[in-house]
Design an enzyme around this catalytic site. Structure first.
Site, PDB file in Angstrom:
ATOM      1  N   GLY A  12      37.659   6.972 101.339  1.00 51.51           N
ATOM      2  CA  GLY A  12      38.503   6.667 101.794  1.00 51.51           C
ATOM      3  C   GLY A  12      39.065   7.187 102.432  1.00 51.51           C
ATOM      4  N   GLU A  33      29.809   7.740 100.227  1.00 53.81           N
ATOM      5  CA  GLU A  33      29.761   7.088  99.313  1.00 53.81           C
ATOM      6  C   GLU A  33      28.595   6.778  98.269  1.00 53.81           C
ATOM      7  OE1 GLU A  33      32.273   5.611 101.088  1.00 53.81           O
ATOM      8  OE2 GLU A  33      34.271   5.872 100.939  1.00 53.81           O
TER       9      GLU A  33
HETATM   10  N1  CO8 Z   1      36.792  15.385  97.318  1.00 52.52           N
HETATM   11  C1  CO8 Z   1      37.444  16.546  96.614  1.00 52.52           C
HETATM   12  N2  CO8 Z   1      37.594  18.654  97.637  1.00 52.52           N
HETATM   13  C2  CO8 Z   1      36.583  17.491  98.647  1.00 52.52           C
HETATM   14  C3  CO8 Z   1      36.049  16.485  99.281  1.00 52.52           C
HETATM   15  C4  CO8 Z   1      36.240  15.280  98.424  1.00 52.52           C
HETATM   16  N3  CO8 Z   1      36.320  14.386  99.004  1.00 52.52           N
HETATM   17  N4  CO8 Z   1      35.592  16.702 100.811  1.00 52.52           N
HETATM   18  C5  CO8 Z   1      36.509  18.450 100.560  1.00 52.52           C
HETATM   19  N5  CO8 Z   1      36.437  18.909  99.306  1.00 52.52           N
HETATM   20  C6  CO8 Z   1      36.663  20.369  99.389  1.00 52.52           C
HETATM   21  C7  CO8 Z   1      35.683  21.030  99.285  1.00 52.52           C
HETATM   22  O1  CO8 Z   1      34.686  20.891  97.644  1.00 52.52           O
HETATM   23  C8  CO8 Z   1      35.971  22.193  99.130  1.00 52.52           C
HETATM   24  O2  CO8 Z   1      36.752  23.406  98.735  1.00 52.52           O
HETATM   25  P1  CO8 Z   1      36.887  24.388  97.888  1.00 52.52           P
HETATM   26  O3  CO8 Z   1      36.891  25.577  99.035  1.00 52.52           O
HETATM   27  O4  CO8 Z   1      37.369  24.679  96.830  1.00 52.52           O
HETATM   28  O5  CO8 Z   1      35.284  24.793  97.364  1.00 52.52           O
HETATM   29  C9  CO8 Z   1      37.062  22.247 100.686  1.00 52.52           C
HETATM   30  O6  CO8 Z   1      37.041  20.962 100.644  1.00 52.52           O
HETATM   31  C10 CO8 Z   1      35.942  22.257 101.570  1.00 52.52           C
HETATM   32  O7  CO8 Z   1      34.831  21.691 102.379  1.00 52.52           O
HETATM   33  P2  CO8 Z   1      33.809  22.239 102.303  1.00 52.52           P
HETATM   34  O8  CO8 Z   1      33.411  23.372 102.300  1.00 52.52           O
HETATM   35  O9  CO8 Z   1      32.393  21.357 101.854  1.00 52.52           O
HETATM   36  O10 CO8 Z   1      34.134  21.958 104.086  1.00 52.52           O
HETATM   37  P3  CO8 Z   1      32.475  21.291 104.988  1.00 52.52           P
HETATM   38  O11 CO8 Z   1      33.481  21.467 106.628  1.00 52.52           O
HETATM   39  O12 CO8 Z   1      31.072  22.098 104.441  1.00 52.52           O
HETATM   40  O13 CO8 Z   1      32.308  20.329 104.463  1.00 52.52           O
HETATM   41  C11 CO8 Z   1      32.848  18.243 104.252  1.00 52.52           C
HETATM   42  C12 CO8 Z   1      33.648  19.483 105.072  1.00 52.52           C
HETATM   43  C13 CO8 Z   1      31.659  17.491 104.975  1.00 52.52           C
HETATM   44  C14 CO8 Z   1      33.958  17.129 104.232  1.00 52.52           C
HETATM   45  C15 CO8 Z   1      32.030  17.949 103.468  1.00 52.52           C
HETATM   46  O14 CO8 Z   1      33.643  18.268 102.481  1.00 52.52           O
HETATM   47  C16 CO8 Z   1      32.353  16.525 102.406  1.00 52.52           C
HETATM   48  O15 CO8 Z   1      31.417  15.774 102.260  1.00 52.52           O
HETATM   49  N6  CO8 Z   1      33.039  15.774 101.393  1.00 52.52           N
HETATM   50  C17 CO8 Z   1      33.247  15.199 100.861  1.00 52.52           C
HETATM   51  C18 CO8 Z   1      32.849  13.177 101.749  1.00 52.52           C
HETATM   52  C19 CO8 Z   1      33.155  12.008 101.014  1.00 52.52           C
HETATM   53  O16 CO8 Z   1      31.942  12.112 100.287  1.00 52.52           O
HETATM   54  N7  CO8 Z   1      33.910  11.650 100.934  1.00 52.52           N
HETATM   55  C20 CO8 Z   1      33.679  10.550 100.063  1.00 52.52           C
HETATM   56  C21 CO8 Z   1      34.213  10.602  98.513  1.00 52.52           C
HETATM   57  S1  CO8 Z   1      34.043   8.853  97.710  1.00 52.52           S
HETATM   58  C22 CO8 Z   1      35.513   7.952  98.164  1.00 52.52           C
HETATM   59  O17 CO8 Z   1      35.520   8.009  99.078  1.00 52.52           O
HETATM   60  C23 CO8 Z   1      35.570   6.914  97.022  1.00 52.52           C
HETATM   61  C24 CO8 Z   1      35.882   5.734  98.256  1.00 52.52           C
HETATM   62  C25 CO8 Z   1      37.015   4.919  97.242  1.00 52.52           C
HETATM   63  C26 CO8 Z   1      37.962   5.431  96.593  1.00 52.52           C
HETATM   64  C27 CO8 Z   1      38.907   5.472  97.595  1.00 52.52           C
HETATM   65  C28 CO8 Z   1      40.066   5.830  96.596  1.00 52.52           C
HETATM   66  C29 CO8 Z   1      41.104   6.941  98.684  1.00 52.52           C
END
Ligand code: CO8
Length: 259
Positions: free
Chosen positions: A108, A131
């Site tokens: 997103g 995604e």
């Molecule tokens: N949602 C919720 N929490 C998240 C997300 C997310 N998308 N991304 C990161 N976080 C949280 C982690 O859970 C973590 O939380 P905590 O410290 O409490 O454990 C914190 O943020 C830090 O993240 P990381 O420890 O994973 O940090 P890294 O530097 O190791 O990695 C990344 C960062 C690469 C961003 C990794 O967190 C990641 O891959 N995140 C998910 C990315 C993803 O899959 N995005 C797509 C989501 S689906 C989507 O967008 C659907 C689109 C359609 C609808 C759109 C509406 C907006």
């Protein structure tokens, strides 16, 4: 009052700040706030152009996966229109818009950036539509806007694999338009937006509408859209000012009022 999205206006440029630590994960509330602020930025006369910025560390890591994880099919059916609505509101701002991207712009978050006219990225930026790795597909415009921007083959590669695209590749494939050091990318985006302060606002709105609506239709219909927008501008004070100034003083010296 918005909690996770803030509109700041300075010298005619509106900045939409994304502010939901740690990763600007877009939960439903933030999506709603972003849509509302986009409408406000469109309507306000003191805003000539808009920058979307997530701060120095991260643009936005996508929808809030933790919030989405437990939704049922029926719940998502009723939410899906809202999910597309906020990027549509952003894309519908009738003024030049630009994303200043640092760090991650994923899912997103990437779709937010795709809904602006132009993208400047930091050299540490990582963009993508991951995604597929969650068993879903982009749902806030990604399949449509990404393929229109960079072509279907490159868009499919990015969407099918969910891989991250680094800044250099993003520039090479036209996913972003300029690269800058992370601590300069916001200032550069503001500089780009500032060009339009004091510009012919109605002509800019018409130009954006003609390009965007034209991309959705066949050439002949697009030309009809252009003709309607073009002729409509002859009713504006700015075209009188622009042409009179050209005739009397030469090019590029007109003072526009946005009316
Ligand atoms: N949602 C919720 N929490 C998240 C997300 C997310 N998308 N991304 C990161 N976080 C949280 C982690 O859970 C973590 O939380 P905590 O410290 O409490 O454990 C914190 O943020 C830090 O993240 P990381 O420890 O994973 O940090 P890294 O530097 O190791 O990695 C990344 C960062 C690469 C961003 C990794 O967190 C990641 O891959 N995140 C998910 C990315 C993803 O899959 N995005 C797509 C989501 S689906 C989507 O967008 C659907 C689109 C359609 C609808 C759109 C509406 C907006």
């Amino acid at each position: 009052m918005s909690e996770f999205v803030r509109l700041e206006v300075k010298d005619g440029v509106g900045t939409i700040w994304l502010e939901r630590p740690k990763m600007n994960a877009l939960n439903a509330q933030m999506q709603g706030e972003l849509g509302e602020i986009a409408r406000e930025a469109d309507a306000r006369d003191d805003i000539a152009a808009v920058v979307v910025y997530g701060g120095e560390r991260v643009f936005a890591a996508g929808a809030d996966v933790k919030e989405m994880a437990t939704l049922t099919y029926a719940e998502m059916v009723s939410r899906a229109h809202g999910i597309q609505a906020f990027t549509r509101e952003l894309a519908a701002i009738g003024k030049p818009t630009i994303s200043a991207i640092t760090g991650f712009a994923l899912g997103g978050g990437c779709e937010v950036a795709l809904a602006t006219d132009v993208r400047f990225a930091a050299d540490n930026a990582k963009l993508g539509q991951p995604e597929i790795l969650l068993g879903i597909i982009p749902g806030a415009g990604g399949t449509q806007r990404l393929s229109r921007l960079i072509g279907p083959a490159k868009a499919k590669d990015i969407i099918f694999t969910g891989r991250f695209v680094n800044a250099e590749e993003a520039l090479a494939i036209g996913l972003v338009d300029q690269l800058h050091p992370a601590d300069e990318v916001y200032a550069k985006a503001v500089e780009w937006a500032s060009q339009f302060v004091g510009g012919p606002a109605l002509a800019l709105r018409a130009a954006k509408g003609a390009v965007d609506r034209g991309l959705e239709v066949d050439l002949q219909t697009g030309l009809e859209i252009e003709r309607a927008e073009f002729t409509g501008l002859f009713a504006t004070d700015d075209r009188t000012a622009g042409m009179t100034s050209f005739v009397e003083n030469g090019p590029g010296k007109a003072t526009f009022t946005g009316s």
